[in-house]
Design a protein around this motif. Structure first.
Motif, short mmCIF file in Angstrom:
data_model
loop_
_atom_site.label_atom_id
_atom_site.label_comp_id
_atom_site.label_asym_id
_atom_site.label_seq_id
_atom_site.Cartn_x
_atom_site.Cartn_y
_atom_site.Cartn_z
N VAL A 57 24.37 36.82 56.01
CA VAL A 57 24.37 38.28 56.05
C VAL A 57 25.82 38.76 56.10
CG1 VAL A 57 23.69 40.32 57.39
CG2 VAL A 57 22.13 38.35 57.20
N LEU A 58 26.12 39.73 55.28
CA LEU A 58 27.44 40.37 55.26
C LEU A 58 27.30 41.80 55.76
CD1 LEU A 58 28.96 39.57 51.74
CD2 LEU A 58 30.02 39.09 53.93
N THR A 59 28.18 42.20 56.66
CA THR A 59 28.20 43.58 57.15
C THR A 59 29.62 44.10 57.03
OG1 THR A 59 26.46 43.06 58.73
CG2 THR A 59 27.69 45.06 59.12
N GLY A 60 29.76 45.31 56.53
CA GLY A 60 31.08 45.90 56.36
C GLY A 60 31.03 47.41 56.46
N PRO A 61 32.17 48.06 56.36
CA PRO A 61 32.23 49.51 56.53
C PRO A 61 31.53 50.29 55.42
CG PRO A 61 34.37 48.65 55.90
CD PRO A 61 33.49 47.47 56.16
#
Length: 152
Positions: free
Chosen positions: A107-111
């Protein structure tokens, strides 16, 4: 791994929330009636045994910006190398190998979405593998905790 009483108590009491304070391990120890060093040693034993994968927050992706579930089809001989590369990003969590054509899921989370896309492009460039990009359309909340109970 056979869990001792302290390990069971730590898991039961804190898997859904650590104290949010300057000294969380000390606070955990006070709640459990032991020392901070015992808490830390127990967590280290759990990690070394492979029973603990991480200690950290889980964010609501919609409040954090953007996220996606991603997967790579990695040749078996490169799996460890590629997983290590993927894990270098602080935006990555839940990086796991699976038995499937797409055998590395994370899982990738970013702004924002552009940030996520940039990381996926970097990973494709660095690894030569095209990520499967599966952004969440609908959130379903489930309890992923495991109660060990008072059986000890």
């Amino acid at each position: 791994m056979d869990l001792d009483l302290l390990a069971c108590q730590l898991i039961d009491r804190f898997q859904h929330g650590m104290p949010l304070c300057p000294e969380p391990y000390l606070e955990m120890a006070q709640v459990l009636g032991c020392s901070e060093s015992q808490v830390i040693a127990c967590l280290q034993r759990l990690e070394l045994a492979g029973a603990l994968s991480r200690i950290g927050p889980v964010f609501d992706h919609s409040r954090a910006g953007a996220s996606t579930l991603a997967a790579l089809a990695v040749p078996a001989e490169r799996l460890h190398q590629v997983a290590k590369r993927v894990s270098q990003y602080p935006e990555v969590n839940h990086n796991y190998a699976r038995e499937h054509h797409y055998n590395l899921w994370f899982v990738l989370t970013g702004p924002d979405r552009q940030h996520i896309e940039r990381i996926l492009e970097e990973l494709e460039h660095d690894t030569g593998l095209t990520p499967l990009d599966l952004p969440m359309l609908t959130a379903y909340r489930i309890d992923l905790g495991f109660a060990l109970g008072e059986s000890r």
